[in-house]
Design a protein around this motif. Structure first.
Motif, mmCIF file in Angstrom:
data_model
loop_
_atom_site.group_PDB
_atom_site.id
_atom_site.type_symbol
_atom_site.label_atom_id
_atom_site.label_comp_id
_atom_site.label_asym_id
_atom_site.label_seq_id
_atom_site.Cartn_x
_atom_site.Cartn_y
_atom_site.Cartn_z
ATOM 1 N N ASN A 33 27.596 31.355 -46.616
ATOM 2 C CA ASN A 33 26.771 30.557 -47.509
ATOM 3 C C ASN A 33 27.622 29.477 -48.177
ATOM 4 O O ASN A 33 27.954 29.557 -49.344
ATOM 5 N N THR A 34 27.964 28.488 -47.377
ATOM 6 C CA THR A 34 28.740 27.359 -47.877
ATOM 7 C C THR A 34 27.929 26.095 -47.663
ATOM 8 O O THR A 34 26.887 26.118 -47.018
ATOM 9 N N VAL A 35 28.416 24.996 -48.211
ATOM 10 C CA VAL A 35 27.744 23.708 -47.983
ATOM 11 C C VAL A 35 28.730 22.815 -47.236
ATOM 12 O O VAL A 35 29.775 22.474 -47.786
ATOM 13 N N PRO A 36 28.463 22.437 -46.011
ATOM 14 C CA PRO A 36 27.378 22.932 -45.154
ATOM 15 C C PRO A 36 27.628 24.383 -44.731
ATOM 16 O O PRO A 36 28.735 24.888 -44.862
ATOM 17 N N VAL A 37 26.599 25.003 -44.206
ATOM 18 C CA VAL A 37 26.687 26.397 -43.776
ATOM 19 C C VAL A 37 27.760 26.519 -42.689
ATOM 20 O O VAL A 37 27.830 25.686 -41.783
#
Length: 131
Positions: free
Chosen positions: A84-88
């Motif tokens: 769950n990071t930005v971006p995934v």
């Protein structure tokens, strides 16, 4: 009785022979194709992202890589992890169960080296005969 008895020219009972045929078919169903075993080997050094795996396999298309990863995941050989990071971020890694395939890969690699050596030697001898 094992399949090695066949090497001794001893016939296997039909039900044992059929059992071996079915077992080999099952294994080939899971591991067959141009990319599955190289894909497992590519992940032996640890988890990889899609593009990194694709680069390590050179000629594989994104569509084929996606298909092969999905099939290996369905057979519990590869695990897909979503972060769950930005971006995934998504990585793929071998499962503990995939360790059961490693002796097969080692044996295939050993046989491949032996076979290549045999062919090169036979061609060398044939070339010497023709010279």
């Amino acid at each position: 009785m094992t399949i090695s008895k066949q090497m001794d020219n001893e016939k296997l009972p039909l039900e044992i022979c059929n059992s071996h045929i079915n077992s080999v078919k099952d294994a080939l169903y899971v591991l067959s194709g141009k990319w599955k075993l190289p894909l497992i080997v590519a992940l032996m050094n640890g988890p990889g992202r899609f593009k990194d795996i694709q680069r390590s396999l050179n000629d594989i298309t994104p569509k084929m890589l996606s298909k092969e990863l999905r099939e290996l995941e369905l057979n519990d050989l590869v695990q897909r992890k979503v972060f769950n990071t930005v971006p995934v971020s998504i990585t793929y890694e071998l499962t503990p169960y995939s360790q059961t395939v490693l002796p097969i890969i080692q044996a295939l690699g050993d046989w491949g080296k032996q076979h290549r050596k045999k062919l090169i030697e036979e061609r060398r001898i044939e070339a010497l005969k023709q010279a």
